[in-house]
Design an enzyme around this catalytic site. Structure first.
Site, short mmCIF file in Angstrom:
data_model
loop_
_atom_site.label_atom_id
_atom_site.label_comp_id
_atom_site.label_asym_id
_atom_site.label_seq_id
_atom_site.Cartn_x
_atom_site.Cartn_y
_atom_site.Cartn_z
N TYR A 61 11.87 4.44 41.92
CA TYR A 61 11.12 3.56 41.01
C TYR A 61 9.65 3.96 40.97
O TYR A 61 9.13 4.51 41.95
CB TYR A 61 11.22 2.11 41.49
CG TYR A 61 12.58 1.48 41.35
CD1 TYR A 61 13.60 2.08 40.62
CD2 TYR A 61 12.85 0.25 41.95
CE1 TYR A 61 14.84 1.48 40.51
CE2 TYR A 61 14.09 -0.36 41.85
CZ TYR A 61 15.08 0.26 41.13
OH TYR A 61 16.31 -0.34 41.02
N GLY A 247 17.12 -7.19 28.98
CA GLY A 247 16.40 -8.03 28.04
C GLY A 247 17.19 -8.43 26.81
O GLY A 247 16.77 -9.30 26.04
#
Length: 348
Positions: A61, A247
């Site tokens: 990440y 999302g």
């Protein structure tokens, strides 16, 4: 229709371990790409204030993965831990990347789940996180060929050399014995993989996995196709990631085609599973249902995940505190039986 869930459990025991994790886990893969260090620290402060004790990250990440930013997420968490002294207040999880030829900046693209790679990955994660141990160390994806990241079926023509599960468990057990890892888990795994990890641990008397981190949401229910039974019988807790389907389940992309979010920021690089037309249609129908019952689409999707019996913790992510507040608040919403969430959609 919704009502306060005053009797909901706020934590759960993770597998066979002694870890009591909050039912909400703060996911951090936006730290260092969509979130600055100050914003990351604010999210960590707020989550802890709201009773979240479980933080999840990974060596690769932030996303989208890039050589310039790799490891930045762990560094932001590490600087927060140093500043606040809150290490003993949280359960910290991170992950080692599996074979990653598309990410040549991680150990020169020769990464695998063998002893040399796992030891190198762990040491650098510990340095970035400014801690001397990890509570839950996870294998980000398998070494072997397996149907993951939206691949719906196993394809034997994709077989490749891999590190055996027995070898991976042996080095992880050494690291547990050295005190650098408390517990181990897997991610993006299959029923066969979970069963093999358990079998090899019993055969070799090595450390046993306590958790699996897989995608799970209203439009991605593949975990229910056998993994739910496997994990129930083997006492492996599910950490559900992408509960909002990148999302999609907030319906923001339908409400505004130019909405800020990963699917617009990185349209050519995300898995096609969340770009499929039938997924978009199902998400719009869920949004209509949520709003008809006085909820935001995100709240309904997260409340539904919280209600599932096999989820130990749901991993949420946010790019601002307003989103984070809404996502944590969703845990206090109890879906009543009058809300029918049966929207037909192919598994993504």
């Amino acid at each position: 229709m919704n009502s306060p869930g005053t009797s909901k459990k706020r934590s759960s025991q993770l597998g066979i371990s002694d870890l009591q994790v909050s039912k909400v886990c703060l996911g951090t893969m936006t730290f260092g790409e969509q979130n600055s260090e100050a914003e990351a620290h604010n999210q960590l402060d707020y989550a802890l204030e709201r009773g979240v004790n479980f933080i999840d990250t990974a060596e690769m990440y932030p996303v989208m993965p890039r050589a310039e930013t790799q490891g930045r997420t762990e560094r932001y968490i590490g600087s927060w831990l140093k500043k606040t002294g809150k290490r003993s207040d949280i359960i910290l999880a991170t992950k080692v990347a599996g074979p990653s030829r598309g990410m040549g900046w991680i150990r020169k693209g020769e990464n695998d789940l063998n002893a040399a790679n796992i030891r190198a990955a762990l040491e650098t994660s510990l340095q970035r996180l400014q801690t001397d141990y990890i509570d839950l160390y996870q294998l980000h994806w398998p070494s072997r060929n397996a149907p993951i990241f939206g691949q719906k079926q196993f394809d034997p023509t994709l077989e490749r050399p891999c590190t055996t599960i027995a070898e991976t468990l042996a080095v992880l057990t050494e690291l547990v014995n050295e005190g650098k890892i408390r517990h181990i888990g897997v991610s993006n795994e299959t029923s066969w993989g979970v069963s093999e990890f358990i079998k090899q641990a019993e055969r070799q008397n090595t450390s046993r996995i306590i958790a699996i981190q897989n995608a799970y949401s209203l439009v991605n229910r593949g975990f229910e196709q056998g993994l739910d039974e496997t994990c129930f019988r083997e006492n492996v807790g599910l950490l559900a990631y992408s509960p909002l389907a990148f999302g999609r389940l907030t319906n923001k992309y339908a409400d505004d085609a130019h909405a800020a979010g990963r699917l617009n920021l990185f349209p050519a690089t995300w898995s096609p599973r969340y770009m499929r037309p039938e997924v978009a249609v199902a998400c719009q129908r869920y949004a209509t249902l949520a709003r008809a019952h006085g909820m935001s689409p995100a709240t309904m999707a997260l409340a539904w995940c919280h209600s599932r019996w096999f989820i130990a913790s749901t991993i949420i992510g946010a790019t601002n505190l307003a989103q984070l507040k809404e996502n944590i608040d969703a845990f206090d919403v109890e879906l009543l039986s009058s809300v029918n969430l049966c929207v037909s959609v192919p598994l993504c």
